[in-house]
Design a protein around this motif. Sequence first.
Motif, PDB file in Angstrom:
ATOM      1  N   ALA A  93      40.985  32.631  34.616  1.00  0.00           N
ATOM      2  CA  ALA A  93      39.965  33.425  34.208  1.00  0.00           C
ATOM      3  C   ALA A  93      39.442  33.765  35.617  1.00  0.00           C
ATOM      4  CB  ALA A  93      39.068  32.636  33.510  1.00  0.00           C
ATOM      5  N   GLN A  94      38.361  34.653  35.475  1.00  0.00           N
ATOM      6  CA  GLN A  94      37.275  35.120  36.150  1.00  0.00           C
ATOM      7  C   GLN A  94      36.205  33.864  35.672  1.00  0.00           C
ATOM      8  OE1 GLN A  94      37.163  39.630  35.637  1.00  0.00           O
ATOM      9  NE2 GLN A  94      37.538  39.963  37.667  1.00  0.00           N
ATOM     10  N   LEU A  95      35.306  34.111  37.429  1.00  0.00           N
ATOM     11  CA  LEU A  95      33.990  32.657  37.079  1.00  0.00           C
ATOM     12  C   LEU A  95      32.419  33.982  37.112  1.00  0.00           C
ATOM     13  CD1 LEU A  95      36.591  31.099  38.367  1.00  0.00           C
ATOM     14  CD2 LEU A  95      34.798  29.166  37.608  1.00  0.00           C
ATOM     15  N   MET A  96      31.393  32.947  36.563  1.00  0.00           N
ATOM     16  CA  MET A  96      30.896  33.798  37.318  1.00  0.00           C
ATOM     17  C   MET A  96      29.189  33.478  37.455  1.00  0.00           C
ATOM     18  SD  MET A  96      28.288  36.710  34.913  1.00  0.00           S
ATOM     19  CE  MET A  96      28.069  35.386  33.488  1.00  0.00           C
ATOM     20  N   LEU A  97      28.844  32.553  38.256  1.00  0.00           N
ATOM     21  CA  LEU A  97      27.763  32.180  38.541  1.00  0.00           C
ATOM     22  C   LEU A  97      26.472  32.524  37.506  1.00  0.00           C
ATOM     23  CD1 LEU A  97      29.387  30.862  42.525  1.00  0.00           C
ATOM     24  CD2 LEU A  97      28.830  29.312  39.520  1.00  0.00           C
ATOM     25  N   VAL A  98      25.333  32.121  37.218  1.00  0.00           N
ATOM     26  CA  VAL A  98      24.294  32.744  36.978  1.00  0.00           C
ATOM     27  C   VAL A  98      23.245  31.900  37.647  1.00  0.00           C
ATOM     28  CG1 VAL A  98      22.665  32.790  34.709  1.00  0.00           C
ATOM     29  CG2 VAL A  98      25.173  32.831  34.995  1.00  0.00           C
ATOM     30  N   VAL A  99      22.238  32.387  38.220  1.00  0.00           N
ATOM     31  CA  VAL A  99      21.226  31.427  38.707  1.00  0.00           C
ATOM     32  C   VAL A  99      19.815  31.666  37.968  1.00  0.00           C
ATOM     33  CG1 VAL A  99      20.361  31.449  40.977  1.00  0.00           C
ATOM     34  CG2 VAL A  99      22.244  31.352  40.858  1.00  0.00           C
ATOM     35  N   PRO A 135      30.368  38.814  40.064  1.00  0.00           N
ATOM     36  CA  PRO A 135      29.355  39.354  40.560  1.00  0.00           C
ATOM     37  C   PRO A 135      28.093  38.100  40.233  1.00  0.00           C
ATOM     38  CG  PRO A 135      29.268  41.673  39.945  1.00  0.00           C
ATOM     39  CD  PRO A 135      30.231  40.347  39.491  1.00  0.00           C
ATOM     40  N   ILE A 136      27.228  37.662  41.324  1.00  0.00           N
ATOM     41  CA  ILE A 136      26.029  36.649  40.441  1.00  0.00           C
ATOM     42  C   ILE A 136      24.760  37.209  39.631  1.00  0.00           C
ATOM     43  CG2 ILE A 136      24.783  35.056  41.743  1.00  0.00           C
ATOM     44  CD1 ILE A 136      25.647  34.871  44.158  1.00  0.00           C
ATOM     45  N   ASN A 137      24.700  36.148  38.545  1.00  0.00           N
ATOM     46  CA  ASN A 137      24.238  36.687  37.645  1.00  0.00           C
ATOM     47  C   ASN A 137      22.571  36.020  37.745  1.00  0.00           C
ATOM     48  OD1 ASN A 137      22.489  37.960  35.483  1.00  0.00           O
ATOM     49  ND2 ASN A 137      24.634  37.432  33.948  1.00  0.00           N
ATOM     50  N   LEU A 138      21.857  36.765  38.542  1.00  0.00           N
ATOM     51  CA  LEU A 138      20.352  36.365  38.737  1.00  0.00           C
ATOM     52  C   LEU A 138      19.462  36.314  37.382  1.00  0.00           C
ATOM     53  CD1 LEU A 138      18.440  34.970  41.223  1.00  0.00           C
ATOM     54  CD2 LEU A 138      18.005  37.170  42.141  1.00  0.00           C
ATOM     55  N   ARG A 139      18.866  35.747  36.996  1.00  0.00           N
ATOM     56  CA  ARG A 139      18.203  35.826  36.152  1.00  0.00           C
ATOM     57  C   ARG A 139      17.001  34.939  35.973  1.00  0.00           C
ATOM     58  NH1 ARG A 139      21.697  35.864  31.092  1.00  0.00           N
ATOM     59  NH2 ARG A 139      19.797  35.544  29.983  1.00  0.00           N
ATOM     60  N   SER A 140      15.992  35.790  34.767  1.00  0.00           N
ATOM     61  CA  SER A 140      13.990  35.484  34.780  1.00  0.00           C
ATOM     62  C   SER A 140      13.646  33.810  34.241  1.00  0.00           C
ATOM     63  CB  SER A 140      13.445  36.671  34.188  1.00  0.00           C
ATOM     64  OG  SER A 140      13.697  36.669  32.541  1.00  0.00           O
ATOM     65  N   GLU A 141      15.032  33.659  33.216  1.00  0.00           N
ATOM     66  CA  GLU A 141      15.135  32.290  32.531  1.00  0.00           C
ATOM     67  C   GLU A 141      15.607  31.261  33.785  1.00  0.00           C
ATOM     68  OE1 GLU A 141      16.852  35.005  31.689  1.00  0.00           O
ATOM     69  OE2 GLU A 141      15.844  35.292  30.287  1.00  0.00           O
ATOM     70  N   PRO A 149      18.517  18.143  41.772  1.00  0.00           N
ATOM     71  CA  PRO A 149      18.216  18.889  42.559  1.00  0.00           C
ATOM     72  C   PRO A 149      19.060  20.064  43.763  1.00  0.00           C
ATOM     73  CG  PRO A 149      19.471  17.108  43.476  1.00  0.00           C
ATOM     74  CD  PRO A 149      19.687  17.314  42.205  1.00  0.00           C
ATOM     75  N   LEU A 150      20.001  20.706  43.236  1.00  0.00           N
ATOM     76  CA  LEU A 150      20.886  21.318  43.384  1.00  0.00           C
ATOM     77  C   LEU A 150      21.731  21.244  42.247  1.00  0.00           C
ATOM     78  CD1 LEU A 150      23.021  21.206  46.647  1.00  0.00           C
ATOM     79  CD2 LEU A 150      20.780  23.209  45.636  1.00  0.00           C
ATOM     80  N   ASN A 151      21.453  22.811  40.971  1.00  0.00           N
ATOM     81  CA  ASN A 151      21.768  23.159  39.841  1.00  0.00           C
ATOM     82  C   ASN A 151      21.981  24.549  39.743  1.00  0.00           C
ATOM     83  OD1 ASN A 151      21.378  23.445  36.884  1.00  0.00           O
ATOM     84  ND2 ASN A 151      19.833  21.963  37.391  1.00  0.00           N
ATOM     85  N   LEU A 152      23.454  24.864  38.951  1.00  0.00           N
ATOM     86  CA  LEU A 152      24.308  26.004  38.505  1.00  0.00           C
ATOM     87  C   LEU A 152      24.870  26.142  37.687  1.00  0.00           C
ATOM     88  CD1 LEU A 152      26.469  26.686  42.371  1.00  0.00           C
ATOM     89  CD2 LEU A 152      23.945  27.608  41.280  1.00  0.00           C
ATOM     90  N   LEU A 153      24.821  27.384  37.028  1.00  0.00           N
ATOM     91  CA  LEU A 153      25.484  27.590  35.739  1.00  0.00           C
ATOM     92  C   LEU A 153      26.643  28.041  36.005  1.00  0.00           C
ATOM     93  CD1 LEU A 153      23.777  28.577  31.913  1.00  0.00           C
ATOM     94  CD2 LEU A 153      25.899  30.057  33.225  1.00  0.00           C
ATOM     95  N   VAL A 154      27.890  28.114  35.473  1.00  0.00           N
ATOM     96  CA  VAL A 154      29.074  28.890  35.959  1.00  0.00           C
ATOM     97  C   VAL A 154      29.766  29.440  34.720  1.00  0.00           C
ATOM     98  CG1 VAL A 154      30.235  26.854  36.381  1.00  0.00           C
ATOM     99  CG2 VAL A 154      30.975  28.391  37.245  1.00  0.00           C
ATOM    100  N   GLU A 155      30.245  30.470  34.112  1.00  0.00           N
ATOM    101  CA  GLU A 155      30.583  30.737  33.233  1.00  0.00           C
ATOM    102  C   GLU A 155      32.050  30.977  33.602  1.00  0.00           C
ATOM    103  OE1 GLU A 155      29.290  31.497  30.590  1.00  0.00           O
ATOM    104  OE2 GLU A 155      27.107  32.049  30.878  1.00  0.00           O
TER     105      GLU A 155
END
Length: 189
Positions: A93-99, A135-141, A149-155
């Motif tokens: 599976a491909q992954l995507m980081l949502v920031v 690609p990293i998904n940079l969002r307004s939410e 302290p560090l917090n990521l969402l990974v799809e």
Amino acid sequence: VFRSQAEDDGVMAVGDAMAEVLRERGYSVIHDKTLCDYPEYNGAYSRSRTVIEENLAAYPSICLVLDVHRDAVEDENGEQMRMASTVDREETAQLMLVVGTDEGGLEHPDWRENLSLAAVLQTQMAAAYPGVMRPINLRSERFNQDLGPLNLLVEVGASGNTLEEAIRGGQRFSEVLADVMDQYSGKSS
């Protein structure tokens, strides 16, 4: 499985596999299996916010919060898409980081630190497993990423991926995450 409450056939199983890799690398992991999108998607982020806050209060040494998701991607006909690449001759599976950012008006002063970590992970994943990162998904939410302290969402993959593909993707991500955390903490040379 589009949506599951079972621990062995969905995102929770992927989280288990990811936690196992991190534990094998010497990291303490709290894998909270609270179903925040049940009974409905609406309100999931406010429910997960409470869960994250409770864990941060109970375990103040937490240095990284990782919110693991499966993306919901449909084609123009409403069919669930599969996001995969071949790694070591295995479909993964491909992954995507949502920031999340503060662009939506909610306070999130340290979002750039999350973006920096995501960029490092993206670069190292691309080097170790070409083609597995979207690609990293940079969002307004902010997606509750203001809490840790560090917090990521990974799809990890999408609803069209098999569980095996998602587990492979999650394991590979966790290997690189452990490498990056080793570097951040000074464990690696």
